[in-house]
Design an enzyme around this catalytic site. Structure first.
Site, PDB file in Angstrom:
ATOM      1  N   HIS A 159       0.856  -1.185   0.000  1.00 17.36           N
ATOM      2  CA  HIS A 159       0.000   0.000   0.000  1.00 17.36           C
ATOM      3  C   HIS A 159       0.890   1.232   0.000  1.00 17.36           C
ATOM      4  O   HIS A 159       2.033   1.182   0.435  1.00 17.36           O
ATOM      5  CB  HIS A 159      -0.842   0.045   1.279  1.00 17.36           C
ATOM      6  CG  HIS A 159      -1.793  -1.092   1.391  1.00 17.36           C
ATOM      7  ND1 HIS A 159      -3.040  -1.083   0.820  1.00 17.36           N
ATOM      8  CD2 HIS A 159      -1.680  -2.294   1.992  1.00 17.36           C
ATOM      9  CE1 HIS A 159      -3.659  -2.213   1.073  1.00 17.36           C
ATOM     10  NE2 HIS A 159      -2.856  -2.978   1.782  1.00 17.36           N
ATOM     11  N   CYS A 201      -0.450   2.246  -4.244  1.00 22.09           N
ATOM     12  CA  CYS A 201      -1.346   3.329  -4.604  1.00 22.09           C
ATOM     13  C   CYS A 201      -0.549   4.625  -4.668  1.00 22.09           C
ATOM     14  O   CYS A 201       0.334   4.854  -3.839  1.00 22.09           O
ATOM     15  CB  CYS A 201      -2.438   3.502  -3.551  1.00 22.09           C
ATOM     16  SG  CYS A 201      -3.612   2.171  -3.569  1.00 22.09           S
TER      17      CYS A 201
END
Ligand SMILES: *[C@@H]1O[C@H](CO)[C@@H](O)[C@H](O)[C@H]1NC(C)=O
Length: 487
Positions: A159, A201
């Site tokens: 992430h 991300c």
């Protein structure tokens, strides 16, 4: 006599240079003698998460290790950061294995456990990259002991958020610190060229607007600075993980480069070829109906080089046909005609908990627990989102708050002017609102914008305290470790 002396001097200065770049390891000598390429290949592989809902990040990294191993890279030159809670996780239907493709082999086999568990830290990652063995805490102590002719490959999967990559431990890896480390490595002259592949991300934000030119570093990222990256091979999707898996097995950009590398002759395929192939697969044939924008940063002129320099060469691919580039109009064997159905990186854990919940037997403890975890996870997300919204309104007024927090700077500009401020803002928030968690990294843009607006950390701390006291779920205590996944 004079000639002899001169020769002796040259030999001596050559030796001195050898020592300058660190002691020559046996592998370096071997590869130099083989004459295939100058220098040694090194790799640093990092899975930045833990928890079964994040299975895919560690699966990606284990798979990358197998790709490099098949390419002939020596284990002592591959440094692996892996929390290592997946293979033997109680939810794993095939204990002791990890797969990265619905029909794929076990990629966990033989993966070196250099840095596992709480030893997977930003400081160990940076120390390993810089070859600073004395700065390492825990783990195998393996570092990139590279010399001036060496090639380094860094691959990261996890992430992320604006200007930061997640780690299974705090703090996260901030763009400013990463860049600083790369500059230091470059200044030390201990590599010839470096390639970095990043899946997270908003991973483009790690390099957007930052100067990487003339450092002999080439980067591709799974997404641009303002979008999610995507998980793939998820349960119930096309293509689906096998029924017994409740979690996504891979990430779209990551499997795209690895599955490509495995079938190509990497002496022929260039970095540019792979960039084009990965970019196409990650964006549903450049339509962007699903997926994200694969980005390039740094020394793009390096892309004419063969991938072999970084990933090695598997003799089994000697006769592989030339890569089919998207611009040729033909379909690459790896690209399905139907769009791959993917899951937003940040929803991977919800997807896992939901599958675990609906598949569990009615009335079982497993069902009750999965249901509780699902509700807690959603509650925590709402708490974070609501708190951030309130903070924005308290700082900028209820009308302007939301737009001030979400404002995106034009392409090519760095997302935050002061990296230390960004870290301090996160800390100020966490002091009253609890751990930001990996889901909370989606609010990094808001923290960046608060910094850019000139708000100081003290003001942020008092505002956070006020907002989180008001937030309906503010009283809920959050234990990401206890529930076994990180949001
Ligand atoms: C961290 O590294 C040390 C030293 O190698 C090791 O003893 C310890 O078990 C490691 N901790 C974890 C959680 O892996």
């Amino acid at each position: 006599m004079a000639l002899l002396l001169l020769t002796a001097l040259l030999v001596l200065s050559g030796l001195a240079q050898g020592w300058d770049g660190g002691i020559l390891m046996p592998t370096e000598k071997e590869s130099k003698l083989s004459g295939k390429e100058e220098g040694v290949r090194w790799a640093v592989l990092v899975a930045g998460s833990y928890g079964y809902g994040n299975y895919r990040h560690q699966a990606d990294v284990c798979h990358a290790y197998q790709v490099l191993k098949k390419g002939g890279m020596k284990e002592e030159n591959i440094i692996v950061f892996l929390y290592d809670d997946i293979a033997h996780h109680p939810d794993n239907p095939h204990p002791g294995t990890i797969i990265n493709h619905p029909h794929g082999p076990n990629v966990y086999h033989g993966v070196p456990k250099d840095y596992t568990g709480r030893n997977v830290t930003v400081s160990n990652f940076i120390a390993a990259l810089l070859g600073e063995k004395e700065a390492i805490k825990g783990g195998s102590g393996k570092v990139v002991n590279s010399g001036p002719e060496d090639h380094i490959f860094i691959y990261y999967s996890d992430h992320g958020g604006v200007g930061a990559l997640g780690m299974p431990t705090t703090p996260h890896l901030y763009a400013g610190d990463f860049l600083e480390a790369l500059k230091k490595k470059h200044a030390a002259g201990t590599f010839k060229e470096m390639v970095i592949y990043l899946e997270a991300c908003e991973s483009g934000s790690m390099f957007e607007g930052l100067s990487l030119e003339d450092m002999n570093i080439y980067v591709t990222t799974a997404s641009n600075a303002e979008e999610s990256s995507w998980a793939t091979y998820c349960p119930g999707m096309v293509p689906s993980a096998p029924f017994e898996y409740d979690t996504c097995l891979g990430d779209l950009y990551s499997v795209a480069w690895m599955e490509d590398a495995e079938i190509q002759n990497l002496k022929k395929e260039t970095l540019r070829d792979q960039y084009l192939i990965v970019k196409s697969r990650t964006s549903n044939h450049n339509t962007y109906k699903a997926g994200s924008h694969v980005m390039q940063y740094g020394d793009v002129h390096m892309t004419a080089e063969p991938l072999e320099l970084y990933l090695g060469f598997d003799p089994a691919t000697e006769d592989a046909t030339d890569p089919v580039l998207p611009e040729s109009g033909r379909t690459n064997t790896l690209e399905t005609r139907a769009p791959e159905v993917v899951v937003n990186q940040r929803d991977g854990d919800l997807h896992y908990l939901w599958h675990k919940y609906w598949k569990a037997r009615e009335g079982s403890t497993r069902k009750a627990e999965a249901g509780m975890d699902l509700v807690r996870t959603i509650n925590h997300r709402m708490h974070l989102d609501k708190s951030m919204d309130l903070i924005g309104k308290l700082l900028f007024g209820s009308e302007n708050g939301p737009s001030r927090l979400s404002a995106v700077r034009p392409r090519g500009q760095v997302s935050v002017d002061d990296w230390d401020c960004l870290k301090n803002m996160v800390r100020a928030f966490e002091s009253s609102c609890g751990e930001l968690t990996q889901y909370g990294m989606k609010h990094m843009r808001a923290f960046a914008n608060i910094c850019n607006a000139g708000i100081d950390a003290t003001k942020m701390a008092t505002t956070s305290a006020e907002a989180c006291a008001l937030s309906a779920f503010g009283s809920e205590v959050w234990h990401p470790v206890k529930t076994g996944f990180s949001a």
